[in-house]
Design a protein around this motif. Structure first.
Motif, short mmCIF file in Angstrom:
data_model
loop_
_atom_site.label_atom_id
_atom_site.label_comp_id
_atom_site.label_asym_id
_atom_site.label_seq_id
_atom_site.Cartn_x
_atom_site.Cartn_y
_atom_site.Cartn_z
N LEU A 92 27.92 27.84 0.02
CA LEU A 92 28.66 27.54 -1.20
C LEU A 92 28.94 26.05 -1.23
CD1 LEU A 92 30.41 28.17 -3.71
CD2 LEU A 92 32.29 28.72 -2.13
N ALA A 93 28.41 25.36 -2.23
CA ALA A 93 28.62 23.91 -2.36
C ALA A 93 29.79 23.66 -3.31
CB ALA A 93 27.37 23.24 -2.89
N LEU A 94 30.69 22.77 -2.90
CA LEU A 94 31.77 22.30 -3.76
C LEU A 94 31.36 20.94 -4.31
CD1 LEU A 94 34.96 23.15 -1.64
CD2 LEU A 94 33.73 24.59 -3.28
N VAL B 196 29.22 29.41 4.76
CA VAL B 196 29.20 27.95 4.85
C VAL B 196 29.69 27.37 3.52
CG1 VAL B 196 27.82 25.89 5.27
CG2 VAL B 196 27.23 28.04 6.42
N VAL B 197 30.78 26.61 3.59
CA VAL B 197 31.30 25.91 2.41
C VAL B 197 31.13 24.43 2.68
CG1 VAL B 197 33.24 25.58 0.85
CG2 VAL B 197 32.98 27.76 2.06
N VAL B 198 30.44 23.73 1.78
CA VAL B 198 30.12 22.34 2.03
C VAL B 198 30.40 21.50 0.80
CG1 VAL B 198 27.69 22.86 1.50
CG2 VAL B 198 28.26 20.75 2.71
N VAL B 199 31.17 20.43 0.98
CA VAL B 199 31.42 19.48 -0.10
C VAL B 199 30.23 18.53 -0.19
CG1 VAL B 199 32.88 17.59 -0.92
CG2 VAL B 199 33.92 19.60 0.15
N ALA C 255 22.02 25.29 -1.88
CA ALA C 255 23.18 26.17 -2.03
C ALA C 255 22.80 27.48 -2.72
CB ALA C 255 24.28 25.47 -2.81
N ASP C 256 23.44 28.55 -2.29
CA ASP C 256 23.31 29.82 -3.01
C ASP C 256 24.20 29.82 -4.24
OD1 ASP C 256 21.64 31.39 -1.06
OD2 ASP C 256 23.33 30.90 0.25
N ARG C 257 25.37 29.21 -4.12
CA ARG C 257 26.28 29.06 -5.25
C ARG C 257 26.85 27.65 -5.25
NH1 ARG C 257 31.17 32.10 -5.67
NH2 ARG C 257 31.20 32.31 -3.41
N VAL C 258 27.21 27.20 -6.42
CA VAL C 258 27.86 25.89 -6.59
C VAL C 258 29.15 26.11 -7.36
CG1 VAL C 258 27.68 23.55 -7.49
CG2 VAL C 258 25.63 24.71 -6.62
N ALA C 259 30.24 25.56 -6.85
CA ALA C 259 31.53 25.56 -7.55
C ALA C 259 31.83 24.13 -7.96
CB ALA C 259 32.64 26.12 -6.67
#
Length: 260
Positions: free
Chosen positions: A31-33, A189-192, A203-207
């Motif tokens: 998950l990308a922030l 995995v959460v990555v800025v 990324a699988d998802r982007v927030a």
């Protein structure tokens, strides 16, 4: 779901840095922030880590409120890479990576310390740096050693704040490949990321955060659109498919068409 923010609000200096954010983090995904400077990305990451108490709302980790976990239990469940990892004392790189094993001291998992450290340094290409003092490394080398420390921790959730910022192109791709490998093995995995091209590719998802609120969240192809990004970043943005792979390319418009 391994972590979640519900109606999360965090204030600093009287300003809402996060304002009513709802976000779930699932095992097996990257998950990308993303978002402009000051949008609240690092604050959200710190809150998900349980390192920052919200003014309102709740953060849960492994189904329990984050504040209900003790420090050691938190360290066994999530590993955190800060934006600017600094160590003043002249520990060697290998010693810094081994610090990631501290939460497992006195448990059966400590038997894997040597293997975990060696594997993490191979994954980050830092084996050759093992004997060098951490403060003497270049910025990019320090970033990779700090990531190795996080990987050696072998936590089920990785929270990484701009892990590619100090890296060249080759090492940026290598770091995101490691993130994908950890997600494929079942980690969350959460990555800025500021590089939206990396987010689109890995990324699988982007927030996308904007002014403390969640502007959009979903698969890169649904979220990374020229219309949304142009509005969020206050600059014209074009999103095109790569001619060979189809991966979305995020490009700022330059020249006469770039003014708003």
């Amino acid at each position: 779901m391994v972590a979640a923010a519900r109606a999360l609000t965090v204030r600093r200096g009287g300003r809402a840095v996060l304002d009513g954010v709802d976000l779930e983090v699932a095992a097996g995904e990257v998950l990308a922030l993303a978002g402009p400077n000051g949008a609240g990305k690092s604050t959200l990451l710190a809150a998900l880590a349980g390192d920052l108490a919200p003014e309102a709302g709740e953060v849960t980790l492994a189904g329990r409120p984050a504040h209900a976990h003790g420090a050691r239990e938190l360290a066994r469940r999530r590993a955190v890479l800060p934006q600017d990892p600094t160590i003043s004392f002249p520990f060697t790189s290998a010693e810094v990576v081994r610090m990631g094993r501290a939460p497992w001291a006195g448990t059966a998992a400590a038997a894997a310390d040597d293997a975990a450290v060696a594997e993490a340094m191979v994954q980050t290409g830092t084996t050759a740096l093992a004997g060098r003092p951490f403060p003497a490394l270049s910025g990019g080398e320090r970033a990779r050693v700090a990531l190795a420390r996080v990987l050696a921790q072998r936590a089920g959730t990785l929270l990484l704040d701009e892990p590619t910022a100090a890296l060249d192109l080759r090492h940026q791709e290598a770091v995101l490949r490691v993130c994908r490998e950890r997600a494929a093995a079942g980690a969350a995995v959460v990555v800025v990321l500021h590089d939206l091209g990396l987010a689109a590719a890995h990324a699988d998802r982007v927030a996308v955060l904007h002014r403390g609120r969640l502007a959009a969240a979903g698969p890169p192809e649904a979220v990374l659109t020229g219309e949304l990004l142009s509005e969020i970043y206050d600059h014209p943005v074009e999103v095109l498919p790569h001619p060979l792979t189809g991966t979305r390319l995020v490009l700022p418009l330059r020249g006469n068409g770039s003014s708003r």
